[in-house]
Design a protein around this motif. Structure first.
Motif, PDB file in Angstrom:
ATOM      1  N   THR A  85       0.844  -1.194   0.000  1.00  0.00           N
ATOM      2  CA  THR A  85       0.000   0.000   0.000  1.00  0.00           C
ATOM      3  C   THR A  85       0.881   1.247   0.000  1.00  0.00           C
ATOM      4  OG1 THR A  85      -0.159  -0.016   2.417  1.00  0.00           O
ATOM      5  CG2 THR A  85      -1.943  -1.092   1.188  1.00  0.00           C
ATOM      6  N   LEU A  86       0.285   2.328  -0.499  1.00  0.00           N
ATOM      7  CA  LEU A  86       0.966   3.618  -0.530  1.00  0.00           C
ATOM      8  C   LEU A  86      -0.032   4.688  -0.107  1.00  0.00           C
ATOM      9  CD1 LEU A  86       3.543   5.207  -1.215  1.00  0.00           C
ATOM     10  CD2 LEU A  86       2.675   5.413  -3.555  1.00  0.00           C
ATOM     11  N   PRO A  87       0.199   5.292   1.071  1.00  0.00           N
ATOM     12  CA  PRO A  87      -0.684   6.374   1.501  1.00  0.00           C
ATOM     13  C   PRO A  87      -0.526   7.598   0.605  1.00  0.00           C
ATOM     14  CG  PRO A  87       0.660   5.540   3.330  1.00  0.00           C
ATOM     15  CD  PRO A  87       1.219   4.966   2.067  1.00  0.00           C
ATOM     16  N   ASN A  88      -1.593   8.356   0.469  1.00  0.00           N
ATOM     17  CA  ASN A  88      -1.581   9.584  -0.326  1.00  0.00           C
ATOM     18  C   ASN A  88      -1.010  10.703   0.546  1.00  0.00           C
ATOM     19  OD1 ASN A  88      -1.987  11.664  -2.068  1.00  0.00           O
ATOM     20  ND2 ASN A  88      -4.202  11.528  -2.118  1.00  0.00           N
ATOM     21  N   ARG A  89       0.334  10.812   0.533  1.00  0.00           N
ATOM     22  CA  ARG A  89       1.025  11.841   1.317  1.00  0.00           C
ATOM     23  C   ARG A  89       1.709  12.830   0.375  1.00  0.00           C
ATOM     24  NH1 ARG A  89       3.864   7.761   5.481  1.00  0.00           N
ATOM     25  NH2 ARG A  89       4.647   7.046   3.493  1.00  0.00           N
ATOM     26  N   ASN A  90       2.044  13.988   0.903  1.00  0.00           N
ATOM     27  CA  ASN A  90       2.655  15.052   0.091  1.00  0.00           C
ATOM     28  C   ASN A  90       3.805  14.570  -0.772  1.00  0.00           C
ATOM     29  OD1 ASN A  90       0.988  17.178   0.745  1.00  0.00           O
ATOM     30  ND2 ASN A  90       2.257  17.884   2.447  1.00  0.00           N
ATOM     31  N   LYS A  91       4.687  13.749  -0.226  1.00  0.00           N
ATOM     32  CA  LYS A  91       5.904  13.389  -0.962  1.00  0.00           C
ATOM     33  C   LYS A  91       5.653  12.516  -2.190  1.00  0.00           C
ATOM     34  CE  LYS A  91       7.271   9.615   2.115  1.00  0.00           C
ATOM     35  NZ  LYS A  91       8.363   9.146   2.971  1.00  0.00           N
ATOM     36  N   VAL A  92       4.440  11.972  -2.342  1.00  0.00           N
ATOM     37  CA  VAL A  92       4.141  11.152  -3.529  1.00  0.00           C
ATOM     38  C   VAL A  92       3.006  11.741  -4.369  1.00  0.00           C
ATOM     39  CG1 VAL A  92       5.028   8.994  -2.555  1.00  0.00           C
ATOM     40  CG2 VAL A  92       2.596   9.584  -2.247  1.00  0.00           C
ATOM     41  N   ASN A 121       0.887  14.398  -6.938  1.00  0.00           N
ATOM     42  CA  ASN A 121       1.027  15.203  -8.156  1.00  0.00           C
ATOM     43  C   ASN A 121       0.455  16.607  -7.892  1.00  0.00           C
ATOM     44  OD1 ASN A 121      -1.785  14.899  -8.266  1.00  0.00           O
ATOM     45  ND2 ASN A 121      -1.722  13.420  -9.927  1.00  0.00           N
ATOM     46  N   HIS A 122       0.268  17.378  -8.946  1.00  0.00           N
ATOM     47  CA  HIS A 122      -0.193  18.758  -8.832  1.00  0.00           C
ATOM     48  C   HIS A 122      -1.654  18.897  -8.406  1.00  0.00           C
ATOM     49  CE1 HIS A 122      -1.265  17.350 -12.819  1.00  0.00           C
ATOM     50  NE2 HIS A 122      -2.141  18.332 -12.913  1.00  0.00           N
ATOM     51  N   ILE A 123      -2.423  17.802  -8.419  1.00  0.00           N
ATOM     52  CA  ILE A 123      -3.836  17.887  -8.000  1.00  0.00           C
ATOM     53  C   ILE A 123      -4.092  17.116  -6.700  1.00  0.00           C
ATOM     54  CG2 ILE A 123      -4.768  18.403 -10.282  1.00  0.00           C
ATOM     55  CD1 ILE A 123      -5.515  15.455 -10.595  1.00  0.00           C
ATOM     56  N   GLY A 124      -3.007  16.780  -5.999  1.00  0.00           N
ATOM     57  CA  GLY A 124      -3.150  16.175  -4.673  1.00  0.00           C
ATOM     58  C   GLY A 124      -3.428  14.681  -4.668  1.00  0.00           C
ATOM     59  N   GLN A 125      -3.274  14.038  -5.809  1.00  0.00           N
ATOM     60  CA  GLN A 125      -3.456  12.589  -5.864  1.00  0.00           C
ATOM     61  C   GLN A 125      -2.093  11.923  -5.961  1.00  0.00           C
ATOM     62  OE1 GLN A 125      -5.891  12.625  -9.378  1.00  0.00           O
ATOM     63  NE2 GLN A 125      -7.765  12.405  -8.192  1.00  0.00           N
ATOM     64  N   ILE A 126      -2.049  10.611  -5.799  1.00  0.00           N
ATOM     65  CA  ILE A 126      -0.785   9.897  -5.930  1.00  0.00           C
ATOM     66  C   ILE A 126      -0.291  10.033  -7.368  1.00  0.00           C
ATOM     67  CG2 ILE A 126       0.323   7.631  -5.851  1.00  0.00           C
ATOM     68  CD1 ILE A 126      -1.422   6.959  -3.442  1.00  0.00           C
ATOM     69  N   HIS A 127       0.949  10.452  -7.505  1.00  0.00           N
ATOM     70  CA  HIS A 127       1.574  10.701  -8.803  1.00  0.00           C
ATOM     71  C   HIS A 127       1.620   9.414  -9.629  1.00  0.00           C
ATOM     72  CE1 HIS A 127       4.681  11.847 -11.690  1.00  0.00           C
ATOM     73  NE2 HIS A 127       4.475  13.105 -11.317  1.00  0.00           N
ATOM     74  N   ALA A 128       1.524   9.569 -10.948  1.00  0.00           N
ATOM     75  CA  ALA A 128       1.565   8.423 -11.863  1.00  0.00           C
ATOM     76  C   ALA A 128       2.827   7.589 -11.666  1.00  0.00           C
ATOM     77  CB  ALA A 128       1.475   8.906 -13.313  1.00  0.00           C
TER      78      ALA A 128
END
Length: 163
Positions: A55-62, A64-71
């Motif tokens: 799993t990968l939490p949706n945190r700032n360091k991952v 994108n520009h719209i606040g979702q997990i980056h591609a």
């Protein structure tokens, strides 16, 4: 679990730790070995020879520009699950190599993501018993709504290590 390689033996040693710290220690140990995985903050939820769930939490360091997990982070999550399930089976005298990675984004994700990679018994036998080959690892990536967010194709190859 069969302890056929260094990864299995390392995970077995972690069983001696108290249950409340085992997950942290597993994440820490793998994150030190595969540094990008540690940097992203991937959590190893389940690791068996047939299935790996991360799993990968949706945190700032991952994000994108719209606040979702980056591609790229989503791709890392899928690649990590597939690589680890191969890693759970590959003998120490073989080297795993990513041969093809394809990710098709089908839905905007919401919140945390989860990737589950599965190998069949036949695929496991092939990895363990042949000196060279390749396998297409099934990976399903979902978000917190439990809907699939990408369609992946992860083809892993292996060769004998040079002595």
């Amino acid at each position: 679990m069969e302890y056929n390689n260094n990864l299995n033996r390392t995970l077995a040693k972690l069983q001696s730790f108290p249950a409340f710290i085992r997950g942290f220690m597993r994440d820490f140990a793998i994150g030190r070995f595969v540094k990008f995985v540690g940097t992203a903050g991937i959590h190893f939820e389940k690791m068996t020879c047939n299935e790996v769930a991360v799993t990968l939490p949706n945190r700032n360091k991952v994000q994108n520009h719209i606040g979702q997990i980056h591609a790229a982070a989503t791709t890392l999550l899928a690649e990590t699950a597939s690589g680890m399930v191969v890693g759970m089976n590959i003998p120490d005298d073989k080297l795993p190599l990513m041969k093809n990675l394809s990710v098709k984004f089908i839905k905007r994700s919401q919140g945390q993501q989860r990737a589950v990679a599965i190998l069949t018994d036949e695929q496991i036998k092939q990895i363990r018993e042949t000196d060279k080959g390749e396998v297409n690892v099934t990976v399903k990536v979902t978000d917190e709504t439990e809907e699939e967010v990408v369609i992946t194709e992860m083809i892993w190859a292996w060769i004998l290590k040079k002595k």
